[in-house]
Enzyme design. Structure first.
Site, PDB file in Angstrom:
ATOM      1  N   SER A  19       2.135  -1.117  -0.899  1.00  0.00           N
ATOM      2  CA  SER A  19       3.558  -1.266  -1.240  1.00  0.00           C
ATOM      3  C   SER A  19       3.966  -2.720  -1.475  1.00  0.00           C
ATOM      4  O   SER A  19       5.131  -2.994  -1.749  1.00  0.00           O
ATOM      5  CB  SER A  19       4.421  -0.674  -0.115  1.00  0.00           C
ATOM      6  OG  SER A  19       4.228  -1.389   1.092  1.00  0.00           O
ATOM      7  N   LYS A  78      -8.401 -12.970 -14.630  1.00  0.00           N
ATOM      8  CA  LYS A  78      -8.013 -11.593 -14.985  1.00  0.00           C
ATOM      9  C   LYS A  78      -9.231 -10.887 -15.551  1.00  0.00           C
ATOM     10  O   LYS A  78     -10.112 -11.522 -16.159  1.00  0.00           O
ATOM     11  CB  LYS A  78      -6.895 -11.604 -16.037  1.00  0.00           C
ATOM     12  CG  LYS A  78      -6.144 -10.292 -16.160  1.00  0.00           C
ATOM     13  CD  LYS A  78      -5.173 -10.108 -14.999  1.00  0.00           C
ATOM     14  CE  LYS A  78      -4.407  -8.788 -15.109  1.00  0.00           C
ATOM     15  NZ  LYS A  78      -3.466  -8.630 -13.996  1.00  0.00           N
ATOM     16  N   SER A 107      -8.797  -7.507  12.494  1.00  0.00           N
ATOM     17  CA  SER A 107      -7.479  -7.146  11.964  1.00  0.00           C
ATOM     18  C   SER A 107      -6.403  -7.961  12.657  1.00  0.00           C
ATOM     19  O   SER A 107      -6.546  -8.366  13.823  1.00  0.00           O
ATOM     20  CB  SER A 107      -7.214  -5.653  12.150  1.00  0.00           C
ATOM     21  OG  SER A 107      -7.219  -5.326  13.519  1.00  0.00           O
ATOM     22  N   TYR A 144      12.494   0.687  -1.761  1.00  0.00           N
ATOM     23  CA  TYR A 144      13.146  -0.400  -1.025  1.00  0.00           C
ATOM     24  C   TYR A 144      14.568  -0.645  -1.517  1.00  0.00           C
ATOM     25  O   TYR A 144      15.460  -0.940  -0.720  1.00  0.00           O
ATOM     26  CB  TYR A 144      12.299  -1.674  -1.094  1.00  0.00           C
ATOM     27  CG  TYR A 144      11.017  -1.560  -0.296  1.00  0.00           C
ATOM     28  CD1 TYR A 144      11.058  -1.361   1.085  1.00  0.00           C
ATOM     29  CD2 TYR A 144       9.767  -1.624  -0.902  1.00  0.00           C
ATOM     30  CE1 TYR A 144       9.889  -1.239   1.831  1.00  0.00           C
ATOM     31  CE2 TYR A 144       8.598  -1.496  -0.174  1.00  0.00           C
ATOM     32  CZ  TYR A 144       8.667  -1.302   1.199  1.00  0.00           C
ATOM     33  OH  TYR A 144       7.512  -1.176   1.932  1.00  0.00           O
TER      34      TYR A 144
END
Length: 429
Positions: A144, A57, A324, A193
């Site tokens: 998201s 962190k 990708s 959602y």
């Protein structure tokens, strides 16, 4: 000229798997103990969702709202250099991601700084951080991902008849009332959602105000309002209230803002039957015991909000592969599906005389072109959350833990970590 000094912290909990992984946080709440605790949570979180990273962190003790964009860029780039030159940043060392107060922009600055300093000859330099913009090597679906993970993890347990019987609710998200704390990146996508699944967001708590509507709040309309006005206050689709909605009547509580919001002082006032920890550490240990005693189901943070680190892992793999997802197979899958339909049509026409057109269903037609990067990311995240949720259920059942999913998740994580260390052996014996 005015010179100001900012304090930055970095913590690395475990290197049983490398690289290490953790969020980059800009907040006035950042301090050494918090960074240590969140680094340890990341170790467990990665283990629970089978992401092969250790825990770390980092954070800078600032309120980003107090600085201009240029000042934030200087702070971000300087902190990046300090981390990199001390060996705390790199594709195989430590790979930060966005957290409170940071986003795509800050990750882009970090990647660019690393690429043009320590990583100037490193082909994989852009894999030094995740959560980047698409043009900088980011991945579709990352923004998201944490909110989507909160939805999946909650849905898995809300759909389970046994767990819903324990807390006295009917299975299924549809019709459930929810109160959300935090309308940042995680809270917004969580609300979207849940709303899409038929749940009602009846209250939203933010740092500068609280709004309530028992008929439900439209997340998209609230997002548009906040983007235009910079606040949820004054939103016409709800009324402002001074009531502490954390203690409000609802089926599901979604703390998606900061740590230690449910404590020993207010845990007994929480009325929600299910609490899904979208934030890191929103419930203190003492409060957790009260909620368990009251037969309230807590979806623990190390599982509930692991969607972000899961998709960060997918982005890291994309950066190392330098291609990708879906690019190499997209056209081949489309042609294969097209030939399949033509083959079926030819077989039918040879068996029965005359033209027999074979028309694909709308679902098959949309899938004919193969899976896009976003499709692959969403599918991989859904699978990961379902598999991890199943293992947590099995662990809870095995140890007779009832609604105590946090202990089950920790037991699962520690078992995986210890197995990894035992199998690897000790370097120096």
């Amino acid at each position: 000229a005015v010179v100001s000094t900012q304090s930055g912290h970095y913590g690395r909990d475990s290197q049983h798997r490398t690289p290490c992984k953790g969020g980059m946080r800009f907040s006035n709440e950042v301090h050494e103990d918090e960074v240590k605790a969140l680094a340890k949570l990341m170790t467990y979180k990665c283990a629970v969702c089978d992401v092969p990273f250790g825990g770390a962190k980092a954070g800078v003790k600032i309120d980003p709202r107090d600085f201009s964009d240029m000042e934030l860029e200087k702070i971000t780039r300087r902190f990046t250099v300090e981390l990199a030159k001390k060996g705390f940043l790199g594709p195989g060392i430590d790979v930060p991601a966005p957290d409170m107060g940071t986003g795509e922009r800050e990750m882009s600055w970090m990647a660019d700084t690393y690429k043009n300093t320590i990583g100037v000859t490193d082909l994989n330099s852009h894999a030094c951080v995740t959560g980047k913009p698409i043009v900088m090597g980011g991945i579709h679906g990352r923004t998201s991902a944490t909110g989507r993970g909160v939805y999946h993890s909650t849905n898995i347990f809300v759909e389970d008849p046994e767990y819903m019987e324990m807390v006295g609710l009917v299975p299924g998200l549809s019709g459930k009332t929810c109160i959300l704390q935090g309308f940042g990146n995680v809270g917004l996508h969580t609300a979207r959602y849940f709303h899409r699944a038929g749940a009602k967001i009846i209250g939203v708590i933010e740092w500068d105000g609280t709004i309530y509507n028992p008929s439900g709040i439209d997340p998209k309309a609230l997002e548009d309002w906040k983007l235009e006005h910079g606040t949820i206050r004054g939103f016409p689709g709800a009324t402002e209230t001074d009531e502490d909605l954390l203690e409000g009547e609802c089926d599901i509580l979604l703390p998606c803002a900061k740590e230690k919001v449910i404590t020993v002082d207010n845990a007994h006032k929480i009325k929600a039957k299910v609490i899904a920890e979208g934030a890191n550490g929103p419930i203190t240990p003492a409060a957790d015991e009260i909620l368990i005693a009251n037969k309230q189901l807590v979806i623990p943070d190390i599982y509930c909000n692991s969607g972000g680190v899961t998709v960060s892992y997918f982005e890291w793999l994309k950066n190392l592969n330098h291609v990708s997802y879906g690019r190499l197979t997209f056209k081949y899958e489309f042609d294969s599906n097209k030939h399949l339909l033509q083959s079926v049509q030819s077989s039918l026409e040879s068996r029965f005389s005359g033209k027999i057109p074979v028309t694909p269903t709308p679902e098959f037609e949309s899938a004919m072109g193969g899976a896009s990067e976003k499709d692959i990311v969403h599918s991989g995240l859904s699978y990961t959350m379902e598999r991890s949720g199943k293992k947590i259920k099995e662990t809870a059942l095995q140890h007779g833990l009832g609604v105590d999913l946090r202990t089950a998740a920790f037991v699962l994580a520690l078992t995986k970590i210890s197995n990894n260390i035992i199998m690897a052996g000790f370097t120096f014996t």
